[in-house]
Design a protein around this motif. Sequence first.
Motif, PDB file in Angstrom:
ATOM      1  N   ILE A  12      -1.864  -3.807  12.673  1.00 29.46           N
ATOM      2  CA  ILE A  12      -2.906  -4.824  12.799  1.00 29.46           C
ATOM      3  C   ILE A  12      -3.472  -5.147  11.418  1.00 29.46           C
ATOM      4  CG2 ILE A  12      -5.136  -5.402  13.831  1.00 29.46           C
ATOM      5  CD1 ILE A  12      -4.473  -3.408  16.067  1.00 29.46           C
ATOM      6  N   ILE A  13      -3.419  -6.414  11.061  1.00 32.80           N
ATOM      7  CA  ILE A  13      -3.966  -6.867   9.776  1.00 32.80           C
ATOM      8  C   ILE A  13      -5.136  -7.799  10.064  1.00 32.80           C
ATOM      9  CG2 ILE A  13      -3.507  -8.167   7.666  1.00 32.80           C
ATOM     10  CD1 ILE A  13      -0.637  -7.204   7.799  1.00 32.80           C
ATOM     11  N   ILE A  14      -6.320  -7.430   9.556  1.00 30.53           N
ATOM     12  CA  ILE A  14      -7.541  -8.203   9.806  1.00 30.53           C
ATOM     13  C   ILE A  14      -7.991  -8.863   8.505  1.00 30.53           C
ATOM     14  CG2 ILE A  14      -9.947  -8.107  10.549  1.00 30.53           C
ATOM     15  CD1 ILE A  14      -9.184  -5.642  12.229  1.00 30.53           C
ATOM     16  N   LYS A  15      -8.220 -10.165   8.586  1.00 32.22           N
ATOM     17  CA  LYS A  15      -8.690 -10.916   7.431  1.00 32.22           C
ATOM     18  C   LYS A  15      -9.693 -11.962   7.907  1.00 32.22           C
ATOM     19  CE  LYS A  15      -6.972 -13.489   3.409  1.00 32.22           C
ATOM     20  NZ  LYS A  15      -5.773 -14.055   2.733  1.00 32.22           N
ATOM     21  N   LYS A  16     -10.884 -11.929   7.333  1.00 33.21           N
ATOM     22  CA  LYS A  16     -11.945 -12.873   7.682  1.00 33.21           C
ATOM     23  C   LYS A  16     -12.199 -12.881   9.188  1.00 33.21           C
ATOM     24  CE  LYS A  16     -11.102 -15.908   3.722  1.00 33.21           C
ATOM     25  NZ  LYS A  16     -10.748 -17.280   3.263  1.00 33.21           N
ATOM     26  N   LYS A  17     -12.311 -11.676   9.761  1.00 34.93           N
ATOM     27  CA  LYS A  17     -12.633 -11.465  11.169  1.00 34.93           C
ATOM     28  C   LYS A  17     -11.580 -12.037  12.113  1.00 34.93           C
ATOM     29  CE  LYS A  17     -16.842 -11.490  12.667  1.00 34.93           C
ATOM     30  NZ  LYS A  17     -17.006 -10.025  12.865  1.00 34.93           N
ATOM     31  N   GLN A  18     -10.347 -12.240  11.609  1.00 31.54           N
ATOM     32  CA  GLN A  18      -9.242 -12.670  12.454  1.00 31.54           C
ATOM     33  C   GLN A  18      -8.093 -11.676  12.290  1.00 31.54           C
ATOM     34  OE1 GLN A  18      -8.368 -16.895  12.981  1.00 31.54           O
ATOM     35  NE2 GLN A  18      -9.860 -17.371  11.382  1.00 31.54           N
ATOM     36  N   ALA A  19      -7.475 -11.330  13.429  1.00 31.51           N
ATOM     37  CA  ALA A  19      -6.455 -10.276  13.417  1.00 31.51           C
ATOM     38  C   ALA A  19      -5.078 -10.828  13.757  1.00 31.51           C
ATOM     39  CB  ALA A  19      -6.825  -9.185  14.418  1.00 31.51           C
ATOM     40  N   ASN A  20      -4.115 -10.445  12.954  1.00 28.67           N
ATOM     41  CA  ASN A  20      -2.702 -10.653  13.275  1.00 28.67           C
ATOM     42  C   ASN A  20      -2.134  -9.312  13.720  1.00 28.67           C
ATOM     43  OD1 ASN A  20      -2.779 -13.360  12.564  1.00 28.67           O
ATOM     44  ND2 ASN A  20      -1.952 -13.023  10.517  1.00 28.67           N
ATOM     45  N   VAL A  21      -1.562  -9.296  14.924  1.00 30.10           N
ATOM     46  CA  VAL A  21      -1.014  -8.054  15.467  1.00 30.10           C
ATOM     47  C   VAL A  21       0.506  -8.125  15.392  1.00 30.10           C
ATOM     48  CG1 VAL A  21      -0.871  -6.519  17.455  1.00 30.10           C
ATOM     49  CG2 VAL A  21      -2.980  -7.804  17.020  1.00 30.10           C
ATOM     50  N   TYR A  22       1.088  -7.186  14.668  1.00 33.71           N
ATOM     51  CA  TYR A  22       2.538  -7.120  14.513  1.00 33.71           C
ATOM     52  C   TYR A  22       3.099  -6.058  15.455  1.00 33.71           C
ATOM     53  CZ  TYR A  22       1.976  -9.827  10.204  1.00 33.71           C
ATOM     54  OH  TYR A  22       1.671 -10.817   9.292  1.00 33.71           O
ATOM     55  N   TYR A  23       4.111  -6.443  16.223  1.00 30.82           N
ATOM     56  CA  TYR A  23       4.855  -5.497  17.061  1.00 30.82           C
ATOM     57  C   TYR A  23       6.237  -5.334  16.429  1.00 30.82           C
ATOM     58  CZ  TYR A  23       1.151  -6.226  20.469  1.00 30.82           C
ATOM     59  OH  TYR A  23      -0.073  -6.301  21.096  1.00 30.82           O
ATOM     60  N   ILE A  24       6.467  -4.165  15.868  1.00 34.62           N
ATOM     61  CA  ILE A  24       7.680  -3.921  15.093  1.00 34.62           C
ATOM     62  C   ILE A  24       8.660  -3.135  15.967  1.00 34.62           C
ATOM     63  CG2 ILE A  24       8.593  -2.893  12.986  1.00 34.62           C
ATOM     64  CD1 ILE A  24       5.433  -3.151  12.113  1.00 34.62           C
ATOM     65  N   ILE A  25       9.786  -3.780  16.292  1.00 36.93           N
ATOM     66  CA  ILE A  25      10.761  -3.215  17.220  1.00 36.93           C
ATOM     67  C   ILE A  25      12.067  -2.906  16.484  1.00 36.93           C
ATOM     68  CG2 ILE A  25      12.091  -3.608  19.326  1.00 36.93           C
ATOM     69  CD1 ILE A  25       9.941  -5.594  20.192  1.00 36.93           C
ATOM     70  N   ASN A  26      12.467  -1.661  16.572  1.00 36.95           N
ATOM     71  CA  ASN A  26      13.792  -1.248  16.091  1.00 36.95           C
ATOM     72  C   ASN A  26      14.601  -0.851  17.322  1.00 36.95           C
ATOM     73  OD1 ASN A  26      16.015  -0.397  14.686  1.00 36.95           O
ATOM     74  ND2 ASN A  26      15.094   1.532  14.013  1.00 36.95           N
ATOM     75  N   PRO A  27      15.386  -1.787  17.894  1.00 40.10           N
ATOM     76  CA  PRO A  27      16.020  -1.511  19.191  1.00 40.10           C
ATOM     77  C   PRO A  27      17.201  -0.565  19.138  1.00 40.10           C
ATOM     78  CG  PRO A  27      16.683  -3.670  18.394  1.00 40.10           C
ATOM     79  CD  PRO A  27      15.665  -3.140  17.425  1.00 40.10           C
ATOM     80  N   GLY A  28      17.890  -0.500  17.999  1.00 41.15           N
ATOM     81  CA  GLY A  28      19.143   0.244  17.982  1.00 41.15           C
ATOM     82  C   GLY A  28      20.192  -0.500  18.799  1.00 41.15           C
ATOM     83  N   ASN A  29      21.240   0.175  19.161  1.00 40.17           N
ATOM     84  CA  ASN A  29      22.318  -0.445  19.938  1.00 40.17           C
ATOM     85  C   ASN A  29      22.159  -0.113  21.420  1.00 40.17           C
ATOM     86  OD1 ASN A  29      23.869  -1.621  17.735  1.00 40.17           O
ATOM     87  ND2 ASN A  29      24.357   0.493  17.170  1.00 40.17           N
ATOM     88  N   PRO A  30      22.360  -1.098  22.301  1.00 42.72           N
ATOM     89  CA  PRO A  30      22.220  -0.835  23.737  1.00 42.72           C
ATOM     90  C   PRO A  30      23.399  -0.024  24.277  1.00 42.72           C
ATOM     91  CG  PRO A  30      22.999  -3.076  23.391  1.00 42.72           C
ATOM     92  CD  PRO A  30      22.704  -2.507  22.018  1.00 42.72           C
ATOM     93  N   TYR A  31      23.138   0.750  25.316  1.00 41.86           N
ATOM     94  CA  TYR A  31      24.199   1.491  25.980  1.00 41.86           C
ATOM     95  C   TYR A  31      24.913   0.579  26.973  1.00 41.86           C
ATOM     96  CZ  TYR A  31      22.995   6.126  24.229  1.00 41.86           C
ATOM     97  OH  TYR A  31      22.799   7.228  23.435  1.00 41.86           O
ATOM     98  N   VAL A  32      26.212   0.790  27.118  1.00 43.77           N
ATOM     99  CA  VAL A  32      27.012  -0.009  28.053  1.00 43.77           C
ATOM    100  C   VAL A  32      27.609   0.909  29.120  1.00 43.77           C
ATOM    101  CG1 VAL A  32      27.580  -1.759  26.325  1.00 43.77           C
ATOM    102  CG2 VAL A  32      29.102   0.188  26.646  1.00 43.77           C
TER     103      VAL A  32
END
Length: 230
Positions: free
Chosen positions: A110-130
Amino acid sequence: ACNPVKYLTENQVLLNKNIIQTKDKKLKSEVETIIKQKPNRKMLGLFRLDLRVYNLANKGKQSKFKSWIKRTIGEAPVLLDTVLTNRSVRQLQLYLQNTGYFNASVRDSIIIKKKQANVYYIINPGNPYVIRNINYEIKDSLLLSVVMSGIDKSHLKTADHYNADILMKERDRIANDFKNQGYYYFSKEYISFKIDSSLNSRQLDIFLNIRKPENAERLFKVYTINNLFV
């Protein structure tokens, strides 16, 4: 009213934007709806008209008209709620697990600047199983024959990505096949799946089983039409 944070208190922060960071573009579009808290709507992607209307109506002495404006036209400021942020992270992780990304990781920033927040969702999925193999562990030959008679309609396919929703869909399909073949009291609750993902190759085997309850003689009985009354 043009300043969206003008009327916030000292401890309040406006949610400005949710940002999903992942290398998988397809996955990014799939998970956007999972995030629990959405920022105020923007007109043409430029400015928050509904929030401006709300702030204007929220100024000065309140009246029934101003309350109506806020309720029907305006939109109250969406304040950053870290409880909902944490819940979103958990839901994203659960979604990835259910769609075969067993080694995925999700974190927020979460990055807050001038009372406004940008929320980052950081996803490292890897490889899916088959899916490597689909096995039917059904000892009763009659029950097995019903399952195999509809195998061409199966939602499970080898080499497809694992997806828990597809398993549930297959479970419903098999239960309907049983009912359509006269097993009036058959229930999908008797169908279970076991997943073996310990192959160390991002592949898994699926084992389908039909549990026989204590009163299976009645529940697994084939019913036929006796009389028709008009």
